[in-house]
Design a protein around this motif. Structure first.
Motif, short mmCIF file in Angstrom:
data_model
loop_
_atom_site.label_atom_id
_atom_site.label_comp_id
_atom_site.label_asym_id
_atom_site.label_seq_id
_atom_site.Cartn_x
_atom_site.Cartn_y
_atom_site.Cartn_z
N PHE A 1 55.70 199.46 25.70
CA PHE A 1 54.69 198.88 24.81
C PHE A 1 53.59 198.21 25.62
O PHE A 1 52.40 198.37 25.33
N TYR A 2 53.96 197.46 26.66
CA TYR A 2 52.97 196.82 27.54
C TYR A 2 52.02 197.86 28.12
O TYR A 2 50.80 197.68 28.10
N VAL A 3 52.58 198.92 28.64
CA VAL A 3 51.76 199.94 29.31
C VAL A 3 50.90 200.68 28.29
O VAL A 3 49.70 200.90 28.52
N ASN A 4 51.48 201.07 27.16
CA ASN A 4 50.74 201.85 26.17
C ASN A 4 49.57 201.09 25.56
O ASN A 4 48.49 201.67 25.35
N ILE A 5 49.77 199.82 25.24
CA ILE A 5 48.68 199.06 24.61
C ILE A 5 47.52 198.89 25.57
O ILE A 5 46.35 199.06 25.18
N LEU A 6 47.79 198.55 26.82
CA LEU A 6 46.68 198.43 27.79
C LEU A 6 46.01 199.78 28.00
O LEU A 6 44.77 199.85 28.08
N PHE A 7 46.79 200.84 28.05
CA PHE A 7 46.22 202.18 28.20
C PHE A 7 45.34 202.53 27.01
O PHE A 7 44.22 203.03 27.16
N GLY A 8 45.82 202.23 25.81
CA GLY A 8 45.04 202.52 24.60
C GLY A 8 43.75 201.73 24.54
O GLY A 8 42.69 202.28 24.20
N ILE A 9 43.82 200.45 24.84
CA ILE A 9 42.62 199.61 24.82
C ILE A 9 41.64 200.06 25.91
O ILE A 9 40.42 200.08 25.71
N ALA A 10 42.18 200.46 27.07
CA ALA A 10 41.32 200.97 28.14
C ALA A 10 40.60 202.24 27.70
O ALA A 10 39.40 202.42 27.98
N LEU A 11 41.30 203.12 26.98
CA LEU A 11 40.67 204.33 26.45
C LEU A 11 39.53 203.97 25.51
O LEU A 11 38.43 204.55 25.59
N LYS B 1 31.21 203.25 27.85
CA LYS B 1 30.96 204.33 28.81
C LYS B 1 31.47 203.97 30.21
O LYS B 1 30.84 204.29 31.22
N TYR B 2 32.62 203.30 30.27
CA TYR B 2 33.23 202.97 31.55
C TYR B 2 33.93 204.20 32.12
O TYR B 2 34.37 205.09 31.38
N HIS B 3 34.06 204.22 33.44
CA HIS B 3 34.83 205.28 34.09
C HIS B 3 36.30 204.92 34.04
O HIS B 3 36.72 203.86 34.51
N LEU B 4 37.11 205.81 33.47
CA LEU B 4 38.55 205.57 33.37
C LEU B 4 39.24 206.25 34.53
O LEU B 4 39.23 207.48 34.65
N SER B 5 39.86 205.46 35.39
CA SER B 5 40.52 205.99 36.58
C SER B 5 41.66 206.93 36.21
O SER B 5 42.54 206.59 35.41
N ARG B 6 41.65 208.12 36.80
CA ARG B 6 42.74 209.07 36.55
C ARG B 6 44.05 208.56 37.15
O ARG B 6 45.13 208.88 36.65
N LEU B 7 43.97 207.75 38.21
CA LEU B 7 45.17 207.16 38.80
C LEU B 7 45.83 206.22 37.81
O LEU B 7 47.07 206.22 37.67
N PHE B 8 45.02 205.45 37.09
CA PHE B 8 45.57 204.54 36.08
C PHE B 8 46.25 205.33 34.97
O PHE B 8 47.35 204.96 34.52
N VAL B 9 45.63 206.42 34.54
CA VAL B 9 46.21 207.26 33.49
C VAL B 9 47.54 207.85 33.97
O VAL B 9 48.55 207.82 33.25
N LEU B 10 47.55 208.36 35.20
CA LEU B 10 48.74 208.99 35.75
C LEU B 10 49.89 207.99 35.88
O LEU B 10 51.03 208.27 35.45
#
Length: 385
Positions: free
Chosen positions: A167-177, A184-193
């Motif tokens: 849940f911690y990881v998914n919510i931050l990932f979702g908000i980052a998306l 129009k921020y650049h989303l790091s592919r390393l963060f996604v991976l």
């Protein structure tokens, strides 16, 4: 500039290392708690602090007035205030230093996964149900990264619980998306991976489904019509497979071997107990342990449902208001059209709901982080920053 980047990096680190802390007396103080305490002096956060305190005191008075008593757990109230303040800090830094905050989390995710495999290789892990009396005994230990119940090995991450960590990881990932499309921020592919690897290793069914929702939403907004059709097909196939796997693994909504291990049974008796115990419209006050409200003649199990937890603490009336606010935002998102931003927001909204209906999230940072995000980014306006 370097000082600001270091501060943003620390804010990001503090979110990721949820189980790590500094022993102070009989408690372990978490990094995000220290940041919340030291930085609440800022004028904007003082307003937040006053608003939360006013709500909690008003609620306590209403509980006493209507129910004649209140379960006053000072630590729960202080803890919640610190969580909300830190959630504001984190969201502000995400907007100001998006890349730095995500880099900090990527760094911690990588370390966590590495320590998980190291613990497996070295055998430095324990049976979570038999070898330790409390999960808190594993704080700041390498063995905390492995959840081993005697049969299955799962990744605990930095939350001492694989389901919570997903849940911690998914919510931050979702908000980052969402922020990446809004600003129009650049989303790091390393963060996604690293986010995807972290969630998959937890083997959390709701966590994996939530990650799938987010990845599909991301693929939808990044694709043409033909690719979007493929996304819908992939969603249908994946949902079918995950649903079948969930039933096969047992202990989900239903349990045919032991009805007492069924989530529906747990939810029903918690709801029945809350009604019979006179929780009423105002609840009985914020507390870390709702089990104290249970009758002695039934099971003593966690609610595994934040809505039910809220009913015990805030009552049926206030909880109903919370649910209506959630539904209102969802309908507004749907009616606003299927733009890139709305698709991502709907996906995160559903992930938040699925997690809230299967876990007790009342005292977690991501639970309030998304509430703060919803306030800062209303549906009809760009943002309120």
């Amino acid at each position: 500039m370097r000082i600001k980047s270091l501060y943003s990096f620390l804010i990001g680190i503090a979110y990721a290392v949820q189980s790590m802390g500094i022993p102070v007396g009989v408690v372990t103080v978490k990094p995000y708690q220290l940041l919340a305490i030291t930085l609440v002096y800022k004028a904007s956060f003082k307003k937040v602090l006053l608003a939360i305190t006013f709500f909690m005191l008003s609620h306590a008075l209403l509980v006493v007035f209507f129910n004649g008593q209140v379960t006053f757990d000072p630590a729960a109230y202080v803890f919640t205030i610190m969580i909300v303040v830190y959630s504001y800090l984190l969201l502000f830094e995400l907007k100001r230093s998006f890349g730095v905050v995500l880099m900090a989390n990527s760094f911690v995710y990588f370390i966590g996964v590495a320590l998980y495999f190291y613990a497996l290789y070295s055998g430095d892990y324990v049976n979570i149900h038999h070898d330790v009396s409390e999960r808190s005994d594993l704080v700041n230990k390498i063995s905390s990264f492995v959840f081993f119940d005697g049969t299955r090995v799962r990744y605990n991450g930095f939350a001492l619980d694989p389901n919570f960590y997903s849940f911690y990881v998914n919510i931050l990932f979702g908000i980052a998306l969402c922020l990446s499309y809004i600003h129009k921020y650049h989303l790091s592919r390393l963060f996604v991976l690293m986010s995807a690897i972290s969630v998959m290793l937890t083997l959390s069914r709701v966590g994996v489904v939530s990650l799938l929702f987010l990845l599909l939403a991301w693929g939808w907004v990044s694709s043409g019509n033909i690719k979007r059709l493929g996304v819908l097909v992939a969603l249908g196939v994946a949902t079918t497979l995950i649903g079948a796997a969930s039933i096969y693994m047992g202990r989900s909504l239903f349990s045919y071997e032991d009805v007492g291990d069924s989530r529906l049974w747990v939810w029903f008796f918690h709801l029945k107990n809350a009604w019979e115990n006179g929780v009423g419209y105002m609840g009985q006050g914020l507390t870390f342990d709702v089990v104290r409200y249970l009758n002695d003649d039934i099971f003593h199990k966690s609610t595994h449902n934040t809505v039910l937890y809220s009913i015990y603490c805030f009552g049926f009336g206030i909880t109903a208001v919370f649910i209506l606010m959630w539904l209102k935002r969802l309908f507004n998102l749907i009616l606003s059209g299927m733009s890139e931003k709305s698709v991502l927001l709907i996906a995160v909204h559903l992930v938040y709901a699925m997690s809230s209906l299967t876990l007790d999230l009342m005292f977690t940072v991501p639970f309030y982080l998304y509430i703060v995000f919803c306030y800062m980014y209303p549906v009809k306006t760009r943002n309120k920053f």
